[in-house]
Design a protein around this motif. Structure first.
Motif, PDB file in Angstrom:
ATOM      1  N   TYR A  37       0.330  -1.317  -0.114  1.00  0.00           N
ATOM      2  CA  TYR A  37      -0.048   0.015   0.170  1.00  0.00           C
ATOM      3  C   TYR A  37       0.825   1.167  -0.168  1.00  0.00           C
ATOM      4  O   TYR A  37       0.404   2.401  -0.809  1.00  0.00           O
ATOM      5  CB  TYR A  37      -0.679  -0.028   1.028  1.00  0.00           C
ATOM      6  N   GLY A  41       0.796   4.071  -2.786  1.00  0.00           N
ATOM      7  CA  GLY A  41       0.767   5.441  -1.943  1.00  0.00           C
ATOM      8  C   GLY A  41       1.772   7.098  -2.630  1.00  0.00           C
ATOM      9  O   GLY A  41       1.393   7.716  -2.912  1.00  0.00           O
ATOM     10  N   PHE A  73      -4.670  13.318   1.117  1.00  0.00           N
ATOM     11  CA  PHE A  73      -5.567  11.944   0.750  1.00  0.00           C
ATOM     12  C   PHE A  73      -4.373  10.805   0.159  1.00  0.00           C
ATOM     13  O   PHE A  73      -5.080   9.928   1.271  1.00  0.00           O
ATOM     14  CB  PHE A  73      -6.362  13.165  -0.010  1.00  0.00           C
ATOM     15  N   LEU A  77      -5.468   7.692   2.952  1.00  0.00           N
ATOM     16  CA  LEU A  77      -6.143   6.587   2.086  1.00  0.00           C
ATOM     17  C   LEU A  77      -4.992   5.595   2.091  1.00  0.00           C
ATOM     18  O   LEU A  77      -5.532   4.408   3.567  1.00  0.00           O
ATOM     19  CB  LEU A  77      -6.202   6.527   0.437  1.00  0.00           C
ATOM     20  N   ALA A  81      -6.303   1.882   4.598  1.00  0.00           N
ATOM     21  CA  ALA A  81      -6.209   0.613   4.735  1.00  0.00           C
ATOM     22  C   ALA A  81      -5.090  -0.199   5.154  1.00  0.00           C
ATOM     23  O   ALA A  81      -5.611  -1.180   5.175  1.00  0.00           O
ATOM     24  CB  ALA A  81      -5.836   0.562   2.591  1.00  0.00           C
TER      25      ALA A  81
END
Length: 205
Positions: A37, A41, A73, A77, A81
């Motif tokens: 993740y 990102g 943002f 996020l 997650a």
């Protein structure tokens, strides 16, 4: 009971006491996913900021007033997650072991992490508000590392090394702020993947 049996029994009792005082339901595979993740990102943020000019070179400044909303943002996020994934996989692992995910060990682990995380988050918000964007990667990595070192006393010892390495990367990010996003990706991404694989190999197979 002879001497050898007594030693074995003491060792068994010590092992049970250690397990009861440590939260062992953290999933190694969740660490791998969380690392992915973070990499996704960081890659998305980098591509958005620099577009087709995404050259891996030193940058004096990654963030500004125009890019900070999107970057924030993406970071939130990834954080959401990661929290959801970590919790759900810990819950699943605890159920498989017929244990409660919310027990004295998990409470102690959470309490150990809260002060460094809250402090680091608050300082990051101050830097964000003052426009000191180049210091955010350093702050998040160092205080996250401190939180992991504190948490390691109540969980896997590998957490301590993950925390120490994150602190080192954070200090490097302070010395080389133009590479902050790369240190961020390494600390929250690559190191998490390596940590997750090690925990999975040692404790979950």
């Amino acid at each position: 009971m002879n001497h050898k049996d007594l030693i074995d029994e003491i060792g068994h009792i010590r092992s049970l006491m250690e397990k009861s005082s440590k939260f062992m339901s953290i999933s190694g595979l969740s660490g791998v996913l969380i690392g992915f993740y973070a990499l996704i990102g960081a890659g998305t943020a980098y591509a958005y900021i620099y577009g087709g000019d995404a050259v891996f070179a030193y940058r004096d400044q990654y963030l500004n007033a125009d890019t900070i909303p999107v970057f924030t943002f993406i970071a939130l996020l990834v954080l959401l997650a990661s929290i959801v994934t970590g919790y759900l996989m810990a819950l699943r692992k605890a159920k498989q072991a017929r244990q409660s995910v919310w027990n004295p060990a998990s409470k102690a682990l959470l309490q150990a992490m809260l002060i460094p995380l809250i402090t680091g988050g608050t300082i990051s918000l101050i830097f964000l508000n003052n426009g000191n964007y180049e210091l955010i990667a350093f702050t998040l990595l160092v205080f996250y590392g401190l939180a992991l070192v504190s948490a390691s006393y109540f969980s896997f010892k590998e957490l301590r090394w993950l925390g120490i390495l994150d602190i080192i990367l954070g200090l490097l990010a302070l010395c080389l702020p133009g590479y902050g996003i790369f240190f961020w990706a390494a600390g929250f991404g690559l190191l998490h993947i390596v940590y997750g694989l090690i925990v999975h190999q040692r404790y979950e197979k």
